[in-house]
Scaffold this motif. Structure first.
Motif, PDB file in Angstrom:
ATOM      1  N   ARG A 281      -6.071   2.934  -3.519  1.00 15.47           N
ATOM      2  CA  ARG A 281      -5.018   3.327  -2.577  1.00 15.47           C
ATOM      3  C   ARG A 281      -5.229   2.699  -1.189  1.00 15.47           C
ATOM      4  NH1 ARG A 281      -2.200   7.544  -5.029  1.00 15.47           N
ATOM      5  NH2 ARG A 281      -3.328   8.538  -6.754  1.00 15.47           N
ATOM      6  N   ASP A 527      -0.504  10.604  10.042  1.00  9.49           N
ATOM      7  CA  ASP A 527      -0.838  11.453   8.886  1.00  9.49           C
ATOM      8  C   ASP A 527      -1.401  12.772   9.424  1.00  9.49           C
ATOM      9  OD1 ASP A 527      -1.314  12.519   6.444  1.00  9.49           O
ATOM     10  OD2 ASP A 527      -2.569  10.893   5.695  1.00  9.49           O
ATOM     11  N   TYR A 534       3.900  17.534   8.192  1.00 15.38           N
ATOM     12  CA  TYR A 534       3.868  16.243   7.499  1.00 15.38           C
ATOM     13  C   TYR A 534       3.035  16.351   6.226  1.00 15.38           C
ATOM     14  CZ  TYR A 534       6.274  13.020  10.647  1.00 15.38           C
ATOM     15  OH  TYR A 534       7.233  12.337  11.351  1.00 15.38           O
ATOM     16  N   GLY A 535       3.570  15.791   5.156  1.00 19.45           N
ATOM     17  CA  GLY A 535       2.868  15.727   3.882  1.00 19.45           C
ATOM     18  C   GLY A 535       3.074  14.364   3.267  1.00 19.45           C
ATOM     19  N   ASP A 536       2.921  14.272   1.956  1.00 14.90           N
ATOM     20  CA  ASP A 536       3.029  12.984   1.274  1.00 14.90           C
ATOM     21  C   ASP A 536       4.360  12.295   1.569  1.00 14.90           C
ATOM     22  OD1 ASP A 536       0.548  13.312   0.159  1.00 14.90           O
ATOM     23  OD2 ASP A 536       1.275  13.961  -1.810  1.00 14.90           O
ATOM     24  N   LYS A 540       4.661   8.733   3.349  1.00 16.06           N
ATOM     25  CA  LYS A 540       5.186   7.643   2.524  1.00 16.06           C
ATOM     26  C   LYS A 540       6.433   7.028   3.140  1.00 16.06           C
ATOM     27  CE  LYS A 540       6.454   6.420  -2.210  1.00 16.06           C
ATOM     28  NZ  LYS A 540       7.640   5.639  -1.806  1.00 16.06           N
ATOM     29  N   TYR A 563      -6.664  12.855   4.617  1.00 16.92           N
ATOM     30  CA  TYR A 563      -5.449  12.097   4.369  1.00 16.92           C
ATOM     31  C   TYR A 563      -4.707  12.560   3.119  1.00 16.92           C
ATOM     32  CZ  TYR A 563      -7.405   9.227   7.985  1.00 16.92           C
ATOM     33  OH  TYR A 563      -7.912   8.829   9.185  1.00 16.92           O
ATOM     34  N   HIS A 564      -3.401  12.279   3.102  1.00 13.25           N
ATOM     35  CA  HIS A 564      -2.532  12.583   1.971  1.00 13.25           C
ATOM     36  C   HIS A 564      -2.547  11.386   1.014  1.00 13.25           C
ATOM     37  CE1 HIS A 564      -0.966  15.495   4.953  1.00 13.25           C
ATOM     38  NE2 HIS A 564      -0.738  16.249   3.859  1.00 13.25           N
ATOM     39  N   GLY A 565      -3.408  11.449   0.029  1.00 11.73           N
ATOM     40  CA  GLY A 565      -3.535  10.333  -0.899  1.00 11.73           C
ATOM     41  C   GLY A 565      -2.271  10.050  -1.683  1.00 11.73           C
ATOM     42  N   GLY A 566      -1.441  11.084  -1.908  1.00  9.83           N
ATOM     43  CA  GLY A 566      -0.220  10.875  -2.670  1.00  9.83           C
ATOM     44  C   GLY A 566       0.774   9.975  -1.992  1.00  9.83           C
ATOM     45  N   ALA A 567       0.629   9.761  -0.684  1.00  4.65           N
ATOM     46  CA  ALA A 567       1.551   8.884   0.041  1.00  4.65           C
ATOM     47  C   ALA A 567       1.234   7.415  -0.188  1.00  4.65           C
ATOM     48  CB  ALA A 567       1.489   9.193   1.534  1.00  4.65           C
TER      49      ALA A 567
END
Length: 571
Positions: A281, A527, A534-536, A540, A563-567
Motif C-alpha cells: 500500500r 489522514d 475522516y476515514g477511508d 481515498k 493511518y487508514h490502510g483501506g484508503a
C-alpha cells in the motif's frame, strides 16, 4: 630641327636632338663637310658618360645582390637565453599570458632589436632583460627573433648575439556537444554521459577522463549522478570548452506516510506502518530527523546539535535505514528547519541573539508556537546548521531530505525583525534552499520542501515563493489539508467536506506555478479528523484527486502516525 653655330675658322657645330631618345643633344662638328678633330673629343666624352653610368648601375646591383646573399646566408641569432615560450602549440590561454623574455647576459638591453615574422617590434626593458608581449597573433606559425647587431663597418655581414624561436598558435577550442543523460531514480544511481568533442585530446568530468574516438565521440560512466559539475574538452594546445552537466531525477511514484522518531521507536506504531508496506500500500516512509521541538531523533554528530543539547537519540538511524531498505522502501528524512525552540532558546541564552527572530524592540518573537520558537533564517549559522543535519542524514542513507517550516512565522511582518537580512524574507528562504541543494545532492539524496497550500496565491504571508522554491528543489510538497482551507477557496464552498474538489483544484494551481522548473509535486494529504470525521473514503477521495490532477504520489499526515490502510489500494 637643330641649331648651327659658325666659328671664325669656318667650323660649324650642329646641335640636334638625339635619335635614340638619350638625354641631352647630339653634337656634330663639321668644317668644309669634314668632322673636326676636337669634335671627336666631345663625342668621346659622351661615350665616357655612358660607360660611367653602366659602371655605377653595376656597382649598385652588386651591392644589392651582395646584401641579399649575405642576408640569406646569415645564421639565426643565438647565445642569449629566451624564456617564456611554452612547449608545443600555444593555445588561447597561454597566448593571453605570453611574455617572451630575452636575457642580455651583460649586454645593454637597449641595444636589442626585436622582430616578429620579419617585422621589427618593440619590447620593454626589465632589468637585464627585454620582454615582448605579442598581441593579436593569428593562428599558425610565427617566428620571433632578438639580436644585438654586430658592430664595425662590416657588422651587417655578421650575426650578433641573440635568440630566435618559431612557434605555432592555435586558439580554436574543441567543439563540444553533450547529450542529456538518462533520468535517475536516485542521486546515488550511476550515470552515463555521452557526446562529441571534435578536436579534443581529452574529455573529463571531475577526476574521470577519456580519450574521444577519431570521430570525437566519447562516453563517461560515473558511479553516481553528477552534481553541479561540467564536461570539459581539452585539445593539445590546452584550449578548453566546457558544458554544464547534471542528472535529472524522476521519482516515478511515491506513496508515503509520516512517522515520528517516537513512532519508529514504538513497536506497535512501527509494525502497523511496516504492515502497510508489506501489503504493497506504500513504498515510502517519511521519518523525522529534527521535529517541531528541535529534537534530533538519532545520535547526530553535528557539533552544534550536540553543543545545544538537541540530540535525543530516540532511534538508531543506520539500523532503521537498513530495515526499511531491505523492504525496498524509500526513506525521506524530515527536518523542521526554522521552527526550532531548542536551538532558539539555547542561542538566545548563549548570547547568539541574532540567531533568533525578534520583535522590533529586540525581544524574542513569540507566537502561538511558544515564547521563543523560531530561529532566524537570515542567519548563516542557522542555515548552516540545518544544511549540516541534511547532509549528515543523506550520507547515512536517507534517500531524500524534506525541509518543513521552511518559512517565516505567520503573522504581521511589521511585528518581526530578522537580524542581518539583506533581501526579502521569501528571497532569503529561496537562497537557503539554493545553498542546500548541491550539498544534499552530493551526499546522495534528493531535496524536498513542504509548503503551505495558501502559498500558491498568497506567498508573502509566510515567505514561500512557490516558483522560486521549485527552481531549487526536486520535490514541492504542498500541505493541502482540506480542514485548513477557508470556505470558498478555489470556488469550493466547504473544503473540509469536499476533499476531492479542494485537492484537485489547488493541485492544478501548483502545477501551473511550478511548470518548467523541473520540480515534481507530491502533496501532503490529510489522514486525521478536524471538524469533519475522516476515514477511508475521505482519505481515498484526496488520493484520487491527486492522481486525477496528474500527480503520481503523495504523503499522508497523521501526527500520531496512525493511518487508514483501506484508503490506499495495494499494488
Amino acid at each position: 630641327m637643330g641649331r648651327t653655330l659658325r666659328g671664325d675658322n669656318g667650323l660649324r657645330m650642329i646641335f640636334t636632338k638625339a635619335d635614340d631618345g638619350a638625354p641631352g643633344p647630339s653634337i656634330v662638328c663639321v668644317k668644309g663637310g669634314v668632322v673636326g678633330s676636337w669634335c671627336v673629343v666631345l663625342m668621346r666624352v659622351r661615350s665616357d658618360r655612358k660607360r660611367l653610368a653602366v659602371i655605377a648601375f653595376g656597382a649598385i646591383l652588386a651591392i644589392v645582390l651582395t646584401t641579399l646573399m649575405v642576408s640569406a646566408g646569415r645564421a639565426e641569432p643565438s647565445g642569449l637565453p629566451l624564456e617564456g615560450l611554452p612547449q608545443g602549440t600555444v593555445g588561447a590561454d597561454a597566448l593571453a599570458g605570453l611574455d617572451l623574455r630575452v636575457r642580455t647576459e651583460g649586454h645593454d638591453p637597449e641595444d636589442v632589436r626585436l622582430t616578429l615574422d620579419g617585422s621589427e617590434v618593440s619590447g620593454r626593458v626589465d632589468g637585464d632583460a627585454v620582454v615582448f608581449h605579442p598581441e593579436g597573433l593569428s593562428d599558425g606559425p610565427h617566428t620571433f627573433a632578438a639580436e644585438i647587431p654586430a658592430g664595425g663597418p662590416f657588422g651587417f655581414l655578421r650575426t650578433g648575439p641573440g635568440a630566435s624561436a618559431t612557434f605555432t598558435v592555435d586558439t580554436q577550442a574543441p567543439a563540444l556537444e553533450v547529450a542529456r543523460p538518462d533520468t535517475v531514480a536516485s542521486y546515488r544511481d550511476p550515470v552515463t554521459v555521452r557526446g562529441t568533442a571534435s578536436g579534443a585530446e581529452r574529455v573529463s568530468i571531475g577526476e574521470t577522463s577519456v580519450t574521444p574516438g577519431a570521430d570525437g565521440r566519447f562516453e563517461i560512466t560515473l558511479p553516481h549522478a553528477p552534481v553541479g559539475g561540467e564536461v570539459v574538452a581539452l585539445d593539445a594546445a590546452g584550449n578548453r570548452t566546457s558544458a554544464p552537466i547534471g542528472a535529472e531525477m524522476d521519482l516515478t511514484r511515491m506513496r508515503a506516510v509520516h512517522l515520528t522518531a517516537y513512532g519508529w521507536a514504538d513497536d506497535g506504531l512501527r509494525e502497523a506502518v511496516l504492515a502497510l508496506a508489506r501489503e504493497g500500500r506504500i513504498d515510502t516512509i517519511q521519518l523525522d530527523i529534527k521535529d517541531e521541538d528541535g529534537r534530533i531523533g538519532y545520535d547526530s554528530q553535528v557539533p552544534l546539535a550536540r553543543e545545544s543539547g538537541a540530540v535525543a537519540s530516540i532511534y538508531d538511524a543506520p539500523a532503521a535505514l537498513k530495515q526499511l531498505h531491505d523492504l525496498h522502501l524509500r526513506v525521506v528524512g524530515r527536518i523542521v528547519a526554522f521552527r526550532d525552540p531548542t536551538m532558539a532558546s539555547w542561542a538566545w541564552h548563549s548570547g547568539r541573539t541574532d540567531w533568533v527572530i525578534q520583535t522590533p524592540s529586540g525581544q524574542p518573537y513569540s507566537s502561538h508556537y511558544g515564547p521563543i520558537a523560531f530561529t532566524n533564517f537570515a542567519s548563516a549559522d542557522i542555515r548552516g546548521y540545518n544544511i549540516a543535519l541534511a547532509t549528515e542524514a543523506a550520507r547515512l542513507g536517507f534517500d531524500g531530505i524534506m525541509y518543513d517550516y521552511v518559512r517565516r512565522p505567520d503573522g504581521s511582518l511589521s511585528s518581526m525583525n530578522f537580524p542581518g537580512i539583506s533581501d526579502t524574507p521569501a528571497a532569503t528562504i529561496g537562497q537557503f534552499l539554493h545553498e542546500s541543494r548541491d550539498p544534499v545532492h552530493a551526499a546522495g539524496a534528493h531535496l524536498a520542501a513542504a509548503v503551505y497550500g495558501i502559498a500558491a496565491t498568497r506567498p508573502d504571508e509566510i515567505a514561500q515563493d512557490i516558483p522560486l522554491i521549485a527552481r531549487n528543489v526536486d520535490v514541492v510538497a504542498p500541505m493541502l489539508y482540506p480542514s485548513h482551507w477557508n470556505a470558498g477557496e478555489y470556488g469550493v464552498s466547504s473544503p473540509n467536506s469536499e476533499p476531492y474538489d479542494i485537492i484537485f483544484r489547488s493541485l492544478q494551481d501548483f502545477r501551473a506555478r511550478t511548470e518548467g522548473t523541473g520540480a515534481q509535486i507530491f502533496p501532503w494529504l490529510q489522514d486525521f479528523s478536524l471538524g469533519v470525521s475522516y476515514g477511508d473514503a475521505q482519505v481515498k477521495a484526496q488520493i484520487d484527486a491527486t492522481y486525477a490532477a496528474g500527480m503520481n504520489g503523495y504523503f499522508l499526515w497523521n501526527a500520531a502516525s496512525v493511518y487508514h490502510g483501506g484508503a490506499m489500494l495495494p499494488d
